[in-house]
Design an enzyme around this catalytic site. Sequence first.
Site, PDB file in Angstrom:
ATOM      1  N   GLY A   1       0.836  -1.210   0.000  1.00  0.00           N
ATOM      2  CA  GLY A   1       0.000   0.000   0.000  1.00  0.00           C
ATOM      3  C   GLY A   1       0.863   1.249   0.000  1.00  0.00           C
ATOM      4  O   GLY A   1       0.540   2.256   0.629  1.00  0.00           O
TER       5      GLY A   1
ATOM      6  N   TYR B   1     -14.634  -3.931   8.256  1.00  0.00           N
ATOM      7  CA  TYR B   1     -13.318  -3.309   8.459  1.00  0.00           C
ATOM      8  C   TYR B   1     -12.814  -3.550   9.888  1.00  0.00           C
ATOM      9  O   TYR B   1     -11.658  -3.944  10.089  1.00  0.00           O
ATOM     10  CB  TYR B   1     -13.446  -1.816   8.165  1.00  0.00           C
TER      11      TYR B   1
END
Length: 255
Positions: free
Chosen positions: A22, A163
């Site tokens: 990322g 999440y």
Amino acid sequence: MSTIPNPGDQRPLVGKVAIVTGASRGIGQAIAVRLAQMGAGIAAVATSAERCADTVAQCRAVGVPAEAFGVDVAESAAVDELVKRIAAQMGGVDILINNAGITRDGLLLRMSEEDFDRVVDVNLKGTFNFVKSAARLLMKVRGRIVNISSVVGITGNAGQVNYAASKAGVIGLTRSVAKELAGRGVTVNAIAPGYIETDMTAAIDPAAAAKLSEAIPLGRIGRADEIAAAVAFLVGPGGDYLTGQTIVVDGGLSL
Ligand code: NAP
């Protein structure tokens, strides 16, 4: 006589290689550049190599080797291939930062199975994939792993069942792998950021964002470089004797 590490050494990672997932933007980009400033060579990973061009340029600008790579972190076989390629191309792997992550928010009753699965696949299974593929390499060098969780993995959050579950899973994975790899000198820790200004939080509407800022005891939203500073501590000489821990970096939000 024991040797006290010199805290004045600003480049303690010279000669080491760090994988940062990322790394194209936001927190991952800040981590990659911070570790480069500390002397580490950087393997910057995102969904495509092209997306990491800016990060790689910033890392090379401080005089370290840096390369860009693309993979879907949720794809086990592709991750395994990639870790082998990085090790061959960059001369090993000493540090692994699992930072790639996504949100697909929605209240429980409206959350689709697909949105649940995809968030868990990227955030939790993606972390597992890299940890498993890099473990043997890290065991050879008493390496370091840092997994980016979230404060909502500790507190929970309405609208983020998928999440929060994935980020709580990252904490459980961190503690378990820390126990498994401690005997080989590998440290494994997590960081739980609070509300940090990046693309991920840009979608929050301004009124809700202002309310959130008011709820933060330190009175402001965090910056990506403030998460990178905690990673720098964990992978630098100060982190030698920490493993299995989750460091909350949230301006006091979860207090
Ligand atoms: P961001 O700006 O949205 O960046 C996400 C990064 O993850 C990008 O580099 C993206 O690559 C990469 N990525 C997403 N899905 C991927 C996949 N399937 N395979 C490979 N790479 C993938 O996010 P951020 O705010 O910097 O967040 C970074 C981490 O911190 C995440 O794990 C997030 O959950 C966590 N975190 C963030 C906050 C916050 O307030 N921002 C708070 C707590 C925790 P592309 O550019 O190629 O899409």
